[in-house]
Design an enzyme around this catalytic site. Sequence first.
Site, PDB file in Angstrom:
ATOM      1  N   CYS A 112      33.627  56.446  38.856  1.00  0.00           N
ATOM      2  CA  CYS A 112      34.023  56.435  40.171  1.00  0.00           C
ATOM      3  C   CYS A 112      33.772  57.649  40.742  1.00  0.00           C
ATOM      4  CB  CYS A 112      35.512  55.873  40.486  1.00  0.00           C
ATOM      5  SG  CYS A 112      35.648  54.325  39.905  1.00  0.00           S
ATOM      6  N   HIS A 249      36.809  57.764  47.695  1.00  0.00           N
ATOM      7  CA  HIS A 249      36.394  56.788  47.066  1.00  0.00           C
ATOM      8  C   HIS A 249      37.565  55.631  47.052  1.00  0.00           C
ATOM      9  CE1 HIS A 249      35.619  54.489  43.571  1.00  0.00           C
ATOM     10  NE2 HIS A 249      36.940  54.736  43.048  1.00  0.00           N
ATOM     11  N   ASN A 279      36.629  48.111  44.853  1.00  0.00           N
ATOM     12  CA  ASN A 279      36.342  49.281  44.196  1.00  0.00           C
ATOM     13  C   ASN A 279      35.006  49.133  43.590  1.00  0.00           C
ATOM     14  OD1 ASN A 279      35.731  51.564  42.738  1.00  0.00           O
ATOM     15  ND2 ASN A 279      37.635  51.362  41.515  1.00  0.00           N
TER      16      ASN A 279
HETATM   17  N1  ACO Z   1      47.858  39.030  40.526  1.00  0.00           N
HETATM   18  C1  ACO Z   1      49.366  38.879  40.379  1.00  0.00           C
HETATM   19  N2  ACO Z   1      49.943  39.579  39.650  1.00  0.00           N
HETATM   20  C2  ACO Z   1      49.478  40.651  38.718  1.00  0.00           C
HETATM   21  C3  ACO Z   1      48.130  40.799  38.704  1.00  0.00           C
HETATM   22  C4  ACO Z   1      47.350  40.193  39.693  1.00  0.00           C
HETATM   23  N3  ACO Z   1      46.063  40.347  40.137  1.00  0.00           N
HETATM   24  N4  ACO Z   1      47.917  41.930  38.153  1.00  0.00           N
HETATM   25  C5  ACO Z   1      48.899  42.256  37.607  1.00  0.00           C
HETATM   26  N5  ACO Z   1      49.900  41.498  38.223  1.00  0.00           N
HETATM   27  C6  ACO Z   1      51.310  41.579  37.574  1.00  0.00           C
HETATM   28  C7  ACO Z   1      51.510  42.362  36.415  1.00  0.00           C
HETATM   29  O1  ACO Z   1      51.303  41.199  35.055  1.00  0.00           O
HETATM   30  C8  ACO Z   1      53.022  42.636  36.551  1.00  0.00           C
HETATM   31  O2  ACO Z   1      53.675  41.759  36.116  1.00  0.00           O
HETATM   32  P1  ACO Z   1      54.974  41.954  35.341  1.00  0.00           P
HETATM   33  O3  ACO Z   1      56.014  42.671  35.936  1.00  0.00           O
HETATM   34  O4  ACO Z   1      55.653  40.520  34.942  1.00  0.00           O
HETATM   35  O5  ACO Z   1      54.556  42.568  33.991  1.00  0.00           O
HETATM   36  C9  ACO Z   1      53.092  42.936  37.890  1.00  0.00           C
HETATM   37  O6  ACO Z   1      51.954  42.328  38.459  1.00  0.00           O
HETATM   38  C10 ACO Z   1      52.927  44.068  38.291  1.00  0.00           C
HETATM   39  O7  ACO Z   1      52.112  45.023  37.502  1.00  0.00           O
HETATM   40  P2  ACO Z   1      51.468  46.532  37.718  1.00  0.00           P
HETATM   41  O8  ACO Z   1      50.621  46.925  36.775  1.00  0.00           O
HETATM   42  O9  ACO Z   1      52.818  47.295  37.574  1.00  0.00           O
HETATM   43  O10 ACO Z   1      51.290  46.670  39.236  1.00  0.00           O
HETATM   44  P3  ACO Z   1      51.027  47.786  40.147  1.00  0.00           P
HETATM   45  O11 ACO Z   1      51.893  47.846  41.239  1.00  0.00           O
HETATM   46  O12 ACO Z   1      50.755  49.149  39.457  1.00  0.00           O
HETATM   47  O13 ACO Z   1      49.388  47.609  40.687  1.00  0.00           O
HETATM   48  C11 ACO Z   1      47.218  48.235  40.145  1.00  0.00           C
HETATM   49  C12 ACO Z   1      48.588  47.272  39.649  1.00  0.00           C
HETATM   50  C13 ACO Z   1      46.915  47.558  41.588  1.00  0.00           C
HETATM   51  C14 ACO Z   1      46.218  48.084  39.131  1.00  0.00           C
HETATM   52  C15 ACO Z   1      47.514  49.514  40.483  1.00  0.00           C
HETATM   53  O14 ACO Z   1      48.295  50.126  39.370  1.00  0.00           O
HETATM   54  C16 ACO Z   1      46.516  50.537  40.708  1.00  0.00           C
HETATM   55  O15 ACO Z   1      45.770  50.001  41.824  1.00  0.00           O
HETATM   56  N6  ACO Z   1      45.987  51.243  39.779  1.00  0.00           N
HETATM   57  C17 ACO Z   1      45.127  52.419  39.941  1.00  0.00           C
HETATM   58  C18 ACO Z   1      43.859  51.448  39.522  1.00  0.00           C
HETATM   59  C19 ACO Z   1      42.480  52.367  39.936  1.00  0.00           C
HETATM   60  O16 ACO Z   1      42.643  52.853  41.259  1.00  0.00           O
HETATM   61  N7  ACO Z   1      41.593  51.962  39.054  1.00  0.00           N
HETATM   62  C20 ACO Z   1      40.291  52.587  39.433  1.00  0.00           C
HETATM   63  C21 ACO Z   1      40.018  54.071  39.439  1.00  0.00           C
HETATM   64  S1  ACO Z   1      38.743  54.456  39.679  1.00  0.00           S
HETATM   65  C22 ACO Z   1      37.478  54.171  38.338  1.00  0.00           C
HETATM   66  O17 ACO Z   1      37.104  55.244  37.875  1.00  0.00           O
HETATM   67  C23 ACO Z   1      36.868  52.702  38.104  1.00  0.00           C
END
Ligand code: ACO
Length: 322
Positions: A112, A249, A279
């Site tokens: 990214c 980004h 993204n």
């Molecule tokens: N729909 C519904 N529920 C979901 C989904 C979905 N798509 N995905 C995860 N859940 C659930 C999980 O299973 C979890 O359930 P549980 O509590 O029963 O275990 C719950 O939602 C919470 O999951 P978390 O992972 O704690 O959710 P969080 O609030 O952290 O959000 C997310 C997840 C959006 C991925 C967040 O952590 C995030 O944005 N992280 C950064 C990711 C990012 O930006 N990556 C790109 C970097 S750039 C690159 O180099 C590619």
Amino acid sequence: KRSVILGCGSYLPARILSNDELAKSVDTTDEWIVQRTGIRERHIAAPGELTSDLATHAARSALAHAHVEADTIDLIILATATPDQTFPATAVTVQNNLGISQGVAFDLQAVCSGFVFALSVADSMLKAGAHKRALVIGAETFSRILDWTDRTTCVLFGDGAGAVVMELQDQPGTNADRGLLTAHLRSDGKHRSKLYVDGGPSSTQTVGHLRMEGREVFKHAVAMITDVIEDAFAATGTTAADIDWFVPHQANKRIIDGSAHKLGISPEKVVLTVDRHGNTSAASIPLALADAIADRRIKRGNLILLEAMGGGFTWGSALLRW
Ligand code: ACO
């Protein structure tokens, strides 16, 4: 002398995939995705539409915006983590598509952060004097490396490309202070297993799928981003109040909002496309730049702050006067 951006262009595949449509194939909802990420829809490349095709469209659009001919380009740096093939570099396919046979073309891999890394490398190469005019491209087809059964990752990404044309110009007169003012790049491989693809030519001889510890990435993101932006501010004597547009980004609206808030950049200065693009990895910054240029938010003389953070981890910032 400074590296000045002469033009910017972008390309998005025609097909739009909404959250509601995604929710028909994985256990998720529009509400969950919007609340956690800000993403509403993303573009997906058509079967047979390659990263090089997206990149070529974006490059042509940037060349047209810059009013320069393709045969004046002697440096092409294509930031991508989703190349057409293991080799040759996708950049040489773009070079060939554009009818260019001079100069050099190569890919750069910083996930990214790729566009910020490529901008900085192009700037250094132009300043070294061996090249005159560069195309810097970010292009990705992340839809090809997603596990479409994994709701924790497949809802986050989209396909697209963006490009800029850049050349070294003298500063006196009307050009005063235009161009790339500073760029700061970092990486730390101890985080490499938090965001990776579980395949590759040397390890599995497969392409593999994207895997991510989302919460871990989130935890580090804001601190790393704001840290490397503080470097850009310190190097130039700039403050958040001087910034006209923040073009981050586009991974997650919460990360962007958190970074802007911590830096003291007001929300109306933030260019946001993550709602419509998801993204798009290395493509997200030039896609967002092209958006804000097309609708005339970004104007000549504006001070623009770019930042990115991604797999590796890699992260970086760049400050430029448009
Ligand atoms: N729909 C519904 N529920 C979901 C989904 C979905 N798509 N995905 C995860 N859940 C659930 C999980 O299973 C979890 O359930 P549980 O509590 O029963 O275990 C719950 O939602 C919470 O999951 P978390 O992972 O704690 O959710 P969080 O609030 O952290 O959000 C997310 C997840 C959006 C991925 C967040 O952590 C995030 O944005 N992280 C950064 C990711 C990012 O930006 N990556 C790109 C970097 S750039 C690159 O180099 C590619």
